[in-house]
Design an enzyme around this catalytic site. Structure first.
Site, PDB file in Angstrom:
ATOM      1  N   ASP A 155      -8.060  70.337  45.829  1.00 16.74           N
ATOM      2  CA  ASP A 155      -8.005  69.541  44.837  1.00 16.74           C
ATOM      3  C   ASP A 155      -9.180  68.726  44.895  1.00 16.74           C
ATOM      4  OD1 ASP A 155      -5.411  70.445  44.102  1.00 16.74           O
ATOM      5  OD2 ASP A 155      -4.544  68.581  44.678  1.00 16.74           O
ATOM      6  N   SER A 176      15.955  78.398  13.549  1.00 13.87           N
ATOM      7  CA  SER A 176      16.928  77.933  14.720  1.00 13.87           C
ATOM      8  C   SER A 176      17.526  79.405  15.140  1.00 13.87           C
ATOM      9  CB  SER A 176      17.731  76.988  13.989  1.00 13.87           C
ATOM     10  OG  SER A 176      17.120  76.229  13.524  1.00 13.87           O
ATOM     11  N   GLU A 179      16.170  86.096  28.148  1.00 13.38           N
ATOM     12  CA  GLU A 179      15.400  85.100  28.677  1.00 13.38           C
ATOM     13  C   GLU A 179      16.184  83.726  28.838  1.00 13.38           C
ATOM     14  OE1 GLU A 179      11.735  84.830  26.107  1.00 13.38           O
ATOM     15  OE2 GLU A 179      12.689  86.704  25.073  1.00 13.38           O
ATOM     16  N   LYS A 185      16.869  79.673  28.060  1.00 12.92           N
ATOM     17  CA  LYS A 185      16.662  78.916  26.967  1.00 12.92           C
ATOM     18  C   LYS A 185      16.146  77.703  27.665  1.00 12.92           C
ATOM     19  CE  LYS A 185      18.934  77.176  22.754  1.00 12.92           C
ATOM     20  NZ  LYS A 185      18.613  75.886  22.916  1.00 12.92           N
ATOM     21  N   ASP A 199      15.071  73.890  28.095  1.00 13.81           N
ATOM     22  CA  ASP A 199      15.421  72.693  27.502  1.00 13.81           C
ATOM     23  C   ASP A 199      14.046  71.746  27.515  1.00 13.81           C
ATOM     24  OD1 ASP A 199      17.217  71.238  25.950  1.00 13.81           O
ATOM     25  OD2 ASP A 199      18.528  70.404  27.961  1.00 13.81           O
ATOM     26  N   ARG A 240       7.868  71.652  16.251  1.00  9.19           N
ATOM     27  CA  ARG A 240       8.654  72.532  15.176  1.00  9.19           C
ATOM     28  C   ARG A 240       8.728  71.598  14.031  1.00  9.19           C
ATOM     29  NH1 ARG A 240      13.008  75.852  15.467  1.00  9.19           N
ATOM     30  NH2 ARG A 240      13.040  76.135  17.814  1.00  9.19           N
ATOM     31  N   TYR A 296       7.563  82.067  25.098  1.00 13.88           N
ATOM     32  CA  TYR A 296       8.424  83.126  24.784  1.00 13.88           C
ATOM     33  C   TYR A 296       8.271  84.135  23.707  1.00 13.88           C
ATOM     34  CZ  TYR A 296      10.567  79.320  22.395  1.00 13.88           C
ATOM     35  OH  TYR A 296      10.523  78.212  21.140  1.00 13.88           O
ATOM     36  N   LYS A 333      25.141  79.625  24.894  1.00 11.06           N
ATOM     37  CA  LYS A 333      25.122  78.487  25.762  1.00 11.06           C
ATOM     38  C   LYS A 333      26.092  78.386  26.873  1.00 11.06           C
ATOM     39  CE  LYS A 333      22.670  75.613  23.621  1.00 11.06           C
ATOM     40  NZ  LYS A 333      22.662  74.709  22.797  1.00 11.06           N
ATOM     41  N   CYS A 386      37.450  52.880   0.579  1.00 11.98           N
ATOM     42  CA  CYS A 386      35.929  53.117   0.828  1.00 11.98           C
ATOM     43  C   CYS A 386      35.448  51.730   1.760  1.00 11.98           C
ATOM     44  CB  CYS A 386      35.109  52.969  -0.370  1.00 11.98           C
ATOM     45  SG  CYS A 386      33.230  53.153   0.076  1.00 11.98           S
ATOM     46  N   CYS A 428      32.694  50.044  -0.551  1.00 11.75           N
ATOM     47  CA  CYS A 428      32.749  49.328  -1.796  1.00 11.75           C
ATOM     48  C   CYS A 428      34.239  49.008  -2.155  1.00 11.75           C
ATOM     49  CB  CYS A 428      32.271  50.406  -2.744  1.00 11.75           C
ATOM     50  SG  CYS A 428      32.898  52.196  -2.912  1.00 11.75           S
ATOM     51  N   CYS A 461      34.903  58.919  -1.209  1.00 11.41           N
ATOM     52  CA  CYS A 461      35.016  57.943  -2.343  1.00 11.41           C
ATOM     53  C   CYS A 461      34.535  58.269  -3.351  1.00 11.41           C
ATOM     54  CB  CYS A 461      34.077  56.707  -1.674  1.00 11.41           C
ATOM     55  SG  CYS A 461      33.593  55.553  -2.797  1.00 11.41           S
ATOM     56  N   CYS A 472      28.438  52.918  -5.057  1.00 10.68           N
ATOM     57  CA  CYS A 472      28.709  52.973  -3.776  1.00 10.68           C
ATOM     58  C   CYS A 472      27.463  52.976  -2.882  1.00 10.68           C
ATOM     59  CB  CYS A 472      29.808  54.112  -3.429  1.00 10.68           C
ATOM     60  SG  CYS A 472      29.926  53.874  -1.449  1.00 10.68           S
TER      61      CYS A 472
END
Length: 664
Positions: A31, A80, A110, A112, A114, A133, A221, A308, A402, A405, A420, A426
């Site tokens: 370093d 998506s 692959e 996914k 996060d 995105r 990816y 998932k 409602c 209102c 409603c 409203c």
């Protein structure tokens, strides 16, 4: 050696050492030695500004301040992914694919990741922009901040295309996240909630020097562009590695859903050994030609699926049930919970969906409930711990009026939600409809956000979206946090929205069940708002992809006098409520009523251009051959099964040139 050569040599050396350390994890110098070379380069660049390079390794340490992140349109939309949760889901997906493409189908599997999605654009081997995105069509330009992430190459090696986008995920590895939080706690600051949100927030820091201090990483990816020098997704990943990108080695090729599930099951167990967070597996059709043939739905590619991992589940106490009113008047019951940690975030609220769901699960205030993140995003209550229920507990009584209102609620036959009906007065409905009208995918009015709409409505300046076009600078100046310049920008943005095309305006009107795709279909069919407003239900149902529910809601919308008057005002103010002359140019009815399948690789037009030509001439593109198919346009490398099926059903097969002759 000249100073220029010296600078160039140092830059190349530092890039290589950077790649060795951050991508290959195989440092060749200490370093200290790296820092000494970097300082030497910084000094030379300061003394010789004529040799400035926007992608010099010295920019990795940041230094640029960005007060406002420009909104940038993606060259290629960021879609998506559809989600699956079982082997059966994947097998159903595979069956749909097999009906649409020829030949064997293999898959790239692959992980996914996060984190925060990013799209990097390279031209002539150099990074020219990095865009978040956003809504998939446009995102924030965060190039200065992304340049500080050392695993992202600023210059490439090898046989890269002239210009392309590469997509990936900006992540914060768990070790770095833990270290950051330890430092924050030691300094008396609040710890960050989770790596994903911290990575996303880092991209929007104004000072890139601060971003450079965070141990962010980027895992790539997907490559998108023209004239790519590979034919499969897996080959694309290998190419990306050769060019200098950090692409995880865990990706594998699978020949069947059985092999896909073996990959899924392995990583469901071993994901906790990874240095970063992952919430599932992404499965993609490997062959790029097959991907192109499969195409996209309105929201997602047909050739990819996210599997998932099982959602995390916790229990907590439901303190109170409240009710929200949406822009359509739909009432959504909300569970207000004792805050609890779930999948890295603090959950305080969860949707209860509707009265039927509350009754089905017998959910009551003060119950101990089980909460899960559906698809790891939206918290939902999946059950009640009846062993902990108070014996004096009483069933939930769904509201009848409602909450905003006081209008009595209605529930249409066959529908789960209460509504409603007080659309015009409203408050949440009035504000919600205008917020929808000015949203990104609709009129996208610059200088006007959801909070400002609420301020305008609460001040009595607007009651519907047509009222926006009556506003003047002096009307909006008294609003909270409104200065002269921002008032001018708002009024100019409203004026500019008069040029937004008809299909986006139609979507912005907020007709029930009329989303972006349906709006485009209706505009293409009816051409003007008058034609659409006068269309009968049976005429609407005859339009491809328009069902009874959509047809009914369009007729109901235009039979309402208040809405008709509002739309008429929009027209008088100059909003686009018909197809422009430019859009009409080149459109014909030559292929009206024809259903056409496109397959193979073409020379004169891309597949996308070919499909657009069919639609511009009144035809419909279909993905699979049936007895209703008018003809098949066959390109090179078309699979044999499509040809066999077409011949078996006596569907004519024509070439690209023969098709072009038809429309010319």
């Amino acid at each position: 050696m000249t100073v220029k050569d010296q600078i160039q040599q140092l830059r190349e050396e530092l890039r290589q050492h950077n790649y060795n350390y951050y991508v290959l994890d195989k440092p060749e110098i200490s370093d200290y030695d790296f820092d000494q070379k970097l300082k030497q380069l910084q000094d030379l660049e300061t003394e010789n500004p004529e040799f400035y390079d926007a992608n010099s390794p010295t920019l990795r340490v940041g230094g640029q301040v960005t007060k406002n992140f420009d909104t940038t349109t993606h060259d290629y939309r960021m879609y998506s992914l559809d989600n699956s949760y079982s082997k059966e889901d994947l097998e159903d997906w595979e069956k749909r694919i097999m009906k649409m493409v020829d030949g064997d189908v293999h898959y790239t599997c692959e992980l996914k990741y996060d984190g925060a999605s990013i799209s990097l654009t390279y031209e002539d081997g150099e990074l020219i922009r990095a865009v978040t995105r956003g809504d998939g069509f446009k995102g924030d330009n965060v190039t200065n901040n992304v340049k500080t992430i050392r695993s992202i190459p600023l210059k490439l090696n090898g046989d890269y295309p002239k210009r392309f986008d590469i997509r990936g995920e900006i992540i914060l590895p768990l070790e770095g996240f833990t270290k950051m939080n330890a430092e924050r706690v030691a300094n008396g600051e609040e710890a960050y909630a989770n790596p994903r949100n911290t990575a996303s927030g880092s991209l929007k820091l104004q000072d890139s020097t601060e971003v450079s201090k965070r141990p962010l990483d980027c895992l790539l990816y997907s490559i998108i562009g023209k004239n790519l020098n590979f034919k499969t997704q897996f080959e694309g990943l290998e190419k990306a590695r050769e060019w200098g990108f950090k692409v995880p080695e865990v990706a594998t090729l699978a020949k069947s859903t059985k092999e896909v599930m073996a990959f899924v099951n392995y990583w469901d167990t071993h994901r906790h050994d990874l240095p970063y967070e992952t919430d599932g597996v992404v499965i993609k059709v490997n062959n790029l030609q097959q991907q192109e043939e499969l195409g996209y739905t309105a929201k997602a590619p047909r050739w990819a699926m996210a599997y998932k991992f099982k959602a995390e589940q916790v229990s907590t106490v439901l303190e109170k049930i409240t009710y929200q009113v949406g822009r359509t008047g739909a009432i959504t019951p909300v569970a207000n919970l004792i805050p609890v940690q779930l999948a890295g975030t603090t959950v305080k609220r969860a949707s209860l969906h509707n009265a039927d769901q509350i009754e089905k699960l017998d959910i009551r205030e003060e119950d101990t409930v089980f909460v899960e993140k559906g698809g790891e995003i939206i918290p939902k209550i999946i059950g009640v711990d009846f062993t902990k229920r108070d014996k004096n507990s009483k069933p939930t009584q769904y509201i009848e009026h409602c909450p905003e209102c006081e209008t009595p609620l209605v529930r249409n036959e066959g529908e789960a939600q209460h509504y409603c009906p007080n659309e015009e007065r409203c408050p949440p409905q009035v504000v919600g409809r205008i917020q929808h009208y000015i949203s990104r995918k609709a009129l996208d009015i610059e200088g006007l956000g959801g909070e400002t709409v609420a301020l305008l409505a609460n001040a009595g300046l607007i009651k519907n979206y047509a009222d926006l076009y009556t506003l003047k600078i002096e009307d909006v100046l008294p609003l909270e946090r409104m200065a002269q310049k921002s008032a001018e920008n708002l009024i100019n943005g409203i004026e500019a929205s008069k040029q937004i095309p008809f299909e986006r305006v139609l979507f912005g009107l907020g007709i029930r069940h009329v989303g972006e795709t349906v709006a485009k279909t209706l505009v293409k069919t009816f051409k003007t708002i008058e034609n659409l407003a006068n269309a009968k239900e049976e005429e609407l149902v005859e339009v491809e992809e328009i069902g009874g529910k959509i047809a009914e809601s369009v007729v109901v919308f235009f039979s309402d006098e208040y809405k008709k008057e509002t739309v008429q005002r929009l027209k008088e103010y100059g909003v686009q409520l018909e197809i422009s002359a430019e859009q009409l140019q080149g459109q014909t009815n030559k292929l009206e009523g024809e259903i056409i399948v496109v397959s193979g690789v073409f020379n004169k037009l891309s597949r996308t251009e070919l499909k657009k030509a069919i639609e511009d001439n009144g035809g419909k593109v279909s993905s699979s051959i049936s007895s209703k198919t008018t003809y098949l346009v066959a390109g090179e490398n078309m699979g044999p099964s499509k040809r066999t099926k077409a011949e078996g059903l006596n569907v004519p097969i024509i070439t690209e040139d023969e098709f072009l002759d038809k429309i010319q």
